[in-house]
Design an enzyme around this catalytic site. Structure first.
Site, mmCIF file in Angstrom:
data_model
loop_
_atom_site.group_PDB
_atom_site.id
_atom_site.type_symbol
_atom_site.label_atom_id
_atom_site.label_comp_id
_atom_site.label_asym_id
_atom_site.label_seq_id
_atom_site.Cartn_x
_atom_site.Cartn_y
_atom_site.Cartn_z
ATOM 1 N N CYS A 221 5.200 -21.706 8.603
ATOM 2 C CA CYS A 221 4.496 -21.324 8.511
ATOM 3 C C CYS A 221 3.355 -22.368 8.493
ATOM 4 O O CYS A 221 2.087 -21.416 8.447
ATOM 5 C CB CYS A 221 4.706 -20.773 7.021
ATOM 6 S SG CYS A 221 6.543 -19.104 6.836
ATOM 7 N N ASP B 159 17.611 -13.308 6.597
ATOM 8 C CA ASP B 159 17.132 -12.362 7.716
ATOM 9 C C ASP B 159 18.982 -12.666 8.401
ATOM 10 O O ASP B 159 19.363 -13.167 8.382
ATOM 11 C CB ASP B 159 16.658 -13.947 7.975
ATOM 12 C CG ASP B 159 16.356 -13.371 9.615
ATOM 13 O OD1 ASP B 159 15.140 -12.424 9.612
ATOM 14 O OD2 ASP B 159 17.006 -13.783 10.640
ATOM 15 N N SER B 160 19.391 -11.763 8.927
ATOM 16 C CA SER B 160 20.163 -11.156 9.838
ATOM 17 C C SER B 160 20.743 -13.123 10.801
ATOM 18 O O SER B 160 21.893 -13.519 11.237
ATOM 19 C CB SER B 160 20.378 -10.421 10.900
ATOM 20 O OG SER B 160 19.957 -8.896 10.335
ATOM 21 N N GLY C 148 7.786 -13.743 5.213
ATOM 22 C CA GLY C 148 7.416 -13.516 6.733
ATOM 23 C C GLY C 148 6.412 -12.647 7.796
ATOM 24 O O GLY C 148 5.524 -14.154 7.376
ATOM 25 N N SER C 149 6.689 -12.202 8.026
ATOM 26 C CA SER C 149 4.731 -11.575 9.478
ATOM 27 C C SER C 149 4.203 -11.356 8.205
ATOM 28 O O SER C 149 4.004 -10.295 7.058
ATOM 29 C CB SER C 149 5.889 -11.526 10.087
ATOM 30 O OG SER C 149 5.998 -9.503 10.144
ATOM 31 N N GLU D 68 5.062 -14.652 0.583
ATOM 32 C CA GLU D 68 3.992 -15.958 2.122
ATOM 33 C C GLU D 68 4.073 -15.318 3.278
ATOM 34 O O GLU D 68 4.968 -15.118 3.902
ATOM 35 C CB GLU D 68 4.551 -17.041 2.035
ATOM 36 C CG GLU D 68 3.647 -18.400 2.791
ATOM 37 C CD GLU D 68 4.449 -19.647 2.404
ATOM 38 O OE1 GLU D 68 4.951 -19.615 3.991
ATOM 39 O OE2 GLU D 68 4.775 -20.530 2.157
#
Length: 518
Positions: A290, A185-186, A234-235, A256
């Site tokens: 999560c 991720d950035s 992630g989402s 996931e």
């Protein structure tokens, strides 16, 4: 406070697998200090071409790596685990610099990497061996199954647990004989680069573990178009889009995704103990977890009694951003996540929710710190009633029975984790069998199921596809091949000395023997 020095940042950036970015001409992404809000590092944004160059290098390296015996691969992962332990303070500082989370919560990541690395290093050589299986007919046939690497595994690692999920998802893929291309991720590229640096030191051959930084819209999308398997955390929205993209290529993936995880608290339990566990289960990493808890169902009198104890415990939490071990909750990741939390809080209150504790942005502690918040009487039309918050907002609801608690817990499109507290152990196990989630923690919030590495970990419904951990967490990175061999005694077409009109009826009668086969 500065968690890491400019020299450390420079050292890590030297490991970015993007050619020539140091010479300028690249867009850069800024990383912000969670104590001051000031920029402390700038990271190059990769492009489609960078991913394709990484793929070319990876394919060459992977062909050689696939020929290395699994036991030799495992030695490197053991050395990697040792290096993670030796460099633990350095890693804790890097993760805290990028995420702003409490130091104790980074330790959870560190321990996870150590456990997962040693778990798979020990078991992979055995699990990857050829398996003898029964042929269709005894004596005249035999068969075996081989487990082969898929090739290049792409990992899109999340910002909330960058060390744990960046490393632990990649270790079994490497052990299975694959090459890795990781798009962190950035917000958290330095952690991925730190893992890559330790892999280099452990002796992993060049180009087997590459890190391409940059936006998901370009780097992540190109990786999804080129990798032979994708691992994504992630989402749910992004995971579904990735699944559609990979489906056209018939490429496997594991994901996931989101969760709206429930905790069930029955009457008569030790409320003080449960409140301690709930504090961690709800607010680890400021709720950006999560498998963390976002809604609590308390049965009968437990609603009033447990709520009082929990509110008291939450109001004693120490918040902040720093290395102090007694900080119980740190910062949200960035302004965007703070905005999401504030929006859901404001929406719930405007629609009638009651604030039991928390609910305030705390810029005095850090630019993105938001108090641990517990809401009651949250109406069904509030955003946070069904949508994942991914922040320090939790809701508690009264229910009349365990049956109602189960019904409410299951009333969601998600299915990742459930936490259960019952005085009667048998009743707790019964509840565990009724809830529709891939993980269930009895007497704990999330940790014990997650750390049960022999078992699969994954979500149902909108919470994901596939599993990490267990044997499946390794074998998903392989392709199986069945090799069957027929003996020279006779083939299925029958003996040469028998004409078809004689062999045919005999062959037909052999079907009578099938009921005796295992």
């Amino acid at each position: 406070m500065a968690f890491i020095s400019e020299k450390t940042v420079e050292k890590l950036l030297a490991r970015v697998d993007i050619d020539g970015w140091e010479n300028g001409g690249r867009e850069m992404h800024e990383l912000v200090d969670h104590t001051t809000g000031e920029v402390f590092a700038r990271i190059p944004k990769g492009t489609k071409e960078d991913v394709l160059r990484a793929e070319e290098r990876a394919r060459i390296a992977q062909k050689k790596w696939a020929k290395v015996p699994p036991a030799e691969r495992a030695k490197i992962i053991y050395r990697f685990a040792d290096l993670v332990h030796e460099n633990r303070s350095w890693l804790l500082d890097i993760v805290q610099a990028e995420t702003g989370k409490a130091r104790m919560h980074v330790v959870e990541e560190l321990i996870d990497v150590l456990l997962v690395s040693r778990f798979y290093a020990k078991r992979a050589p055995k699990w990857l061996k050829d398996e003898k299986i029964a042929g269709p007919l005894p004596v005249i046939s035999k068969a075996r199954v081989t487990h082969n690497p898929v090739g290049i595994v792409g990992v899109v690692a999340p910002w909330n647990y960058p060390l744990s999920l960046g490393a632990s998802d990649s270790v079994p893929a490497i052990l299975a004989g694959n090459a890795m291309i990781i798009k962190p991720d950035s917000n958290t590229p330095l952690t991925a680069l730190a893992v890559a640096t330790l892999m280099d030191q452990a002796g992993l051959p060049e180009s087997l573990w590459q890190v391409v930084t940059g936006p998901g819209t370009e780097v992540g999308s190109t990786l999804t178009d080129t990798a032979d398997f994708m691992m994504f955390t992630g989402s749910s929205k992004t995971g579904k889009a990735m699944g559609e993209q990979l489906g056209g290529r018939l490429v496997g993936f594991s994901a996931e995704l989101g969760g709206k995880n429930a905790m069930i608290v029955d009457e008569g339990v030790d409320y003080e103990r449960v409140a301690e566990i709930a504090t961690r289960a709800c607010f680890s990493n400021a709720g950006q977890l999560c498998i963390g808890i976002e809604r609590i169902y308390a049965v009968g009198s437990a609603y009033e009694d447990f709520t009082k104890v929990l509110v008291d415990r939450l109001e004693r939490m120490k918040l902040g951003v720093g290395r102090d071990w007694d900080i119980e909750m740190g910062s949200l990741i960035n302004q965007k996540q703070l905005n999401t939390v504030q929006t859901q809080f404001d929406d719930a209150v405007a629609k009638g929710a009651r604030v039991l504790t928390g609910g305030k942005h705390r810029p005095d502690l850090g630019p993105f710190v938001f108090e641990p918040t517990l809401l009651a009487e949250v109406p069904e039309d509030a955003i946070c009633y069904r949508a994942e918050t991914f922040g320090p907002i939790n809701s508690i609801y009264p229910v009349d029975s365990l049956e109602e608690a189960i019904e409410q817990a299951n009333d969601t499109d998600y299915g990742l984790n459930t936490s259960i507290f019952c005085k009667d152990k048998n009743e707790a196990q019964w509840v565990a069998d009724q809830v529709n989630t891939g993980q269930v923690n009895v007497g704990e919030g999330y940790g014990i199921a997650w750390a049960s590495l022999d078992g699969p970990s994954g979500g149902w419904g909108d919470s994901g596809k596939g599993y990490r951990h267990g044997k499946v967490g390794l074998m998903k990175y392989t392709r199986s091949k069945t090799i069957a061999t027929e003996s020279n005694i006779m083939h299925l077409g029958g003996p040469k000395f028998l004409p078809a009109k004689i062999w045919g009826p005999v062959f037909e009668q052999l079907s009578n023997l099938m009921k005796y086969l295992p």
